[in-house]
Design an enzyme around this catalytic site. Structure first.
Site, PDB file in Angstrom:
ATOM      1  N   GLY A  24       0.833  -1.207   0.000  1.00  0.00           N
ATOM      2  CA  GLY A  24       0.000   0.000   0.000  1.00  0.00           C
ATOM      3  C   GLY A  24       0.860   1.245   0.000  1.00  0.00           C
ATOM      4  N   ASN A  25       0.261   2.373   0.290  1.00  0.00           N
ATOM      5  CA  ASN A  25       1.028   3.621   0.380  1.00  0.00           C
ATOM      6  C   ASN A  25       0.405   4.511   1.457  1.00  0.00           C
ATOM      7  OD1 ASN A  25      -0.997   5.464  -0.939  1.00  0.00           O
ATOM      8  ND2 ASN A  25      -0.694   3.996  -2.596  1.00  0.00           N
TER       9      ASN A  25
END
Ligand SMILES: Cc1cc2nc3c(=O)[nH]c(=O)nc-3n(C[C@H](O)[C@H](O)[C@H](O)COP(=O)(O)O)c2cc1C
Length: 400
Positions: free
Chosen positions: A208-209
Site C-alpha cells: 500500500g502507500n
C-alpha cells in the site's frame, strides 16, 4: 467586519433535531445565525431551543414584529441561507416562489448563496415532482446537497437521510468563503479519485502507500460546494463521507480503473488524486504466507498496474473533458513533474513534494499546478481545501 449572517431555515422533517448541531457549529465558529423554522418544524423541535441556541427571537410567520419588516429584512441582510432539513414541500415552494410563511419569504428576498439539505423518504426524493423542483433550484444557482443513504424515519432505509451536520457545516463554510451566488460547477459532473490502492499479497497482507485521501476528499467537498455532481472513487480512506457526493469504494488499482472509467463516461472533469500503485504482486496466495524454519523468504515478483491517468487522458470519454493528475515526488520535483505531464497527456498536473512527514495524512499541502498549455500556478502552503479551490478554478476556466 461583523460576523457573517446566516439564516438557518428548518422545515418540518424528522431530521429537524440534527439542525441543532448545525446551529451549534455555525455559532461556535463565529457566525450570527437567525433560525427561521416553519410551523411544521416546531412540531419536531420547539421555538425555545432555536431561540436559546441562536440568541435571536424565532418566528414562523410574517406577522410578528411587523415594524421591522422581517419578511424582507432577514433575507436581504443574510450572507448565506441554509435550509436543513429541507422537506419535499419546502423544495416545491422554493422552486415555485411561494411565500406563505417567513422562511419562504426569506428565500425570495435573499440575494446571497442558498444551500438546501433535503431529507425525506426515498419515494418522495425520487418522485418526478421533487426531481424537477431540485433541478429548478440548481439551475437557478442554489446548492442542493444530495441526501445520504441510510436509516430513515421508522424502519425504512434508503436515500433521503439528512447528511451529517458536520458535512453540511463544511459545505456552508466553503460556500461562504467563496461568497458566490451562482456556484460555477452547476450542471457539471466531476469524478475525483482519492486515497491509496492496496495490492494484496495474501488474505492479510498488501502493498500500500501512505495516502490518507484528505486531498481527494477536499476536492470532492469543494466541487460539491461549487454545485457539481461529484463521484468520489475512494480507495481505502476511512474518512467521513462528504455531503452530497456519490461515493464508490474501491480496493486495488484494477478496481479503481474500472470505477473511474465507468464514472468518467459522462464526466466533464476527472481529477486523479488517488495514489495508485504502479505495481502489484504477480501472484496472490490464497492462504497466509508462512515463514518456514531455515528457509529464506520467496522473493515477491511484481507486475505493472494499468496507467489509468495516461489511459483516460489519451482516450477522453467526452470532447472537452478536463483531466487532472497528481504527481507526488520526493526529489527534483518540478523537472519530474514536467516530464510526467508530457508523458501522461493530462491537462493539469498538481505537483507536490511528499515524504514521511510531508503531505500524506496532513491537513495542509503546497504545490505547483502545471498546465499542458505551459502555465504554472504556484499554490503556497495552506489547507488542502485551498489547493482544491485553485484546481477547480483552473478546471472551470478550461470548461468554459
Ligand atoms: C413524523 C413526520 C415526519 C416527517 N418527516 C418528513 C421528512 O423527513 N421530509 C419531508 O419532506 N416531509 C416530512 N414530513 C411531512 C412534512 O412535515 C409535511 O410535508 C409538512 O407539510 C412540511 O411543511 P414545511 O415544509 O412547511 O415544513 C413528516 C411528517 C411527519 C408527521
Amino acid at each position: 467586519m461583523g460576523k457573517p449572517r446566516v439564516v438557518l431555515g428548518v422545515s418540518g422533517g424528522i431530521a429537524a433535531y440534527k439542525a441543532c448541531e448545525l446551529l451549534r457549529r455555525l455559532t461556535e465558529s463565529g457566525h450570527d445565525v437567525r433560525v427561521v423554522p416553519t410551523a411544521s418544524a416546531l412540531h419536531f423541535v420547539g421555538a425555545a431551543t432555536w431561540s436559546a441556541l441562536s440568541g435571536h427571537p424565532v418566528s414562523t410567520e410574517v406577522w410578528d414584529d411587523v415594524h421591522e419588516v422581517p419578511h424582507v429584512r432577514i433575507g436581504q441582510q443574510a450572507d448565506l441561507v441554509v435550509v436543513a432539513p429541507a422537506t419535499a414541500d419546502m423544495l416545491a415552494k422554493a422552486a415555485h416562489g411561494l411565500a406563505d410563511d417567513l422562511l419562504t419569504n426569506t428565500l425570495l428576498t435573499a440575494r446571497c448563496p442558498v444551500v438546501f439539505a433535503p431529507a425525506m423518504h426515498t419515494e418522495m426524493w425520487e418522485h418526478p415532482a421533487t426531481r424537477e423542483n431540485v433541478a429548478t433550484l440548481r439551475r437557478r444557482g442554489a446548492l442542493v446537497i444530495e441526501p445520504a443513504v441510510g436509516r430513515l424515519t421508522g424502519v425504512d432505509t434508503g436515500k433521503g437521510r439528512l447528511p451529517d451536520p458536520a458535512e453540511i457545516f463544511e459545505a456552508c463554510r466553503r460556500v461562504l468563503a467563496r461568497g458566490v451566488t451562482a456556484p460555477d460547477l452547476v450542471g457539471r459532473h466531476v469524478v475525483v479519485s482519492a486515497g491509496g490502492t492496496r495490492e494484496p499479497l495474501d488474505p492479510v497482507r498488501f502493498l500500500g502507500n501512505r495516502s490518507s485521501g484528505k486531498q481527494g476528499y477536499a476536492l470532492a467537498r469543494t466541487a460539491a460546494a461549487r454545485g457539481a455532481r461529484v463521484t468520489l472513487i475512494a480507495a481505502n480512506t476511512g474518512l467521513p463521507d462528504p455531503a452530497g457526493v456519490d461515493i464508490v469504494p474501491v480496493g486495488t488499482a484494477v478496481h479503481l480503473r474500472e470505477a473511474v472509467l465507468k464514472a468518467a463516461a459522462d464526466a466533464d472533469a476527472v481529477v486523479m488524486a488517488a495514489a495508485v500503485a504502479d505495481f502489484r504482486p504477480a501472484d496472490y496466495a490464497a492462504g497466509k504466507i508462512k515463514k518456514k524454519d531455515g528457509e529464506e523468504p520467496e522473493p515477491v515478483v511484481l507486475v505493472r498496474n494499468p496507467d489509468i491517468l495516461a489511459e483516460i487522458s489519451a482516450d477522453r470519454a467526452r470532447v472537452g473533458q478536463v483531466v487532472v493528475g497528481f504527481a507526488a515526488e520526493t526529489d527534483d520535483v518540478l523537472a519530474n513533474g514536467r516530464k510526467k505531464l508530457r508523458r501522461k497527456g493530462c491537462d493539469l498536473l498538481v505537483v507536490n513534494e511528499v515524504g514521511e512527514r510531508r503531505t500524506f495524512g496532513s491537513e495542509e499541502n503546497e504545490a505547483v499546478v502545471l498546465g499542458a498549455d505551459g502555465s504554472e500556478t504556484p499554490v503556497p502552503h495552506g489547507p488542502k481545501e485551498a489547493l482544491a479551490e485553485i484546481v477547480w478554478d483552473l478546471v472551470a476556466s478550461r470548461l468554459e
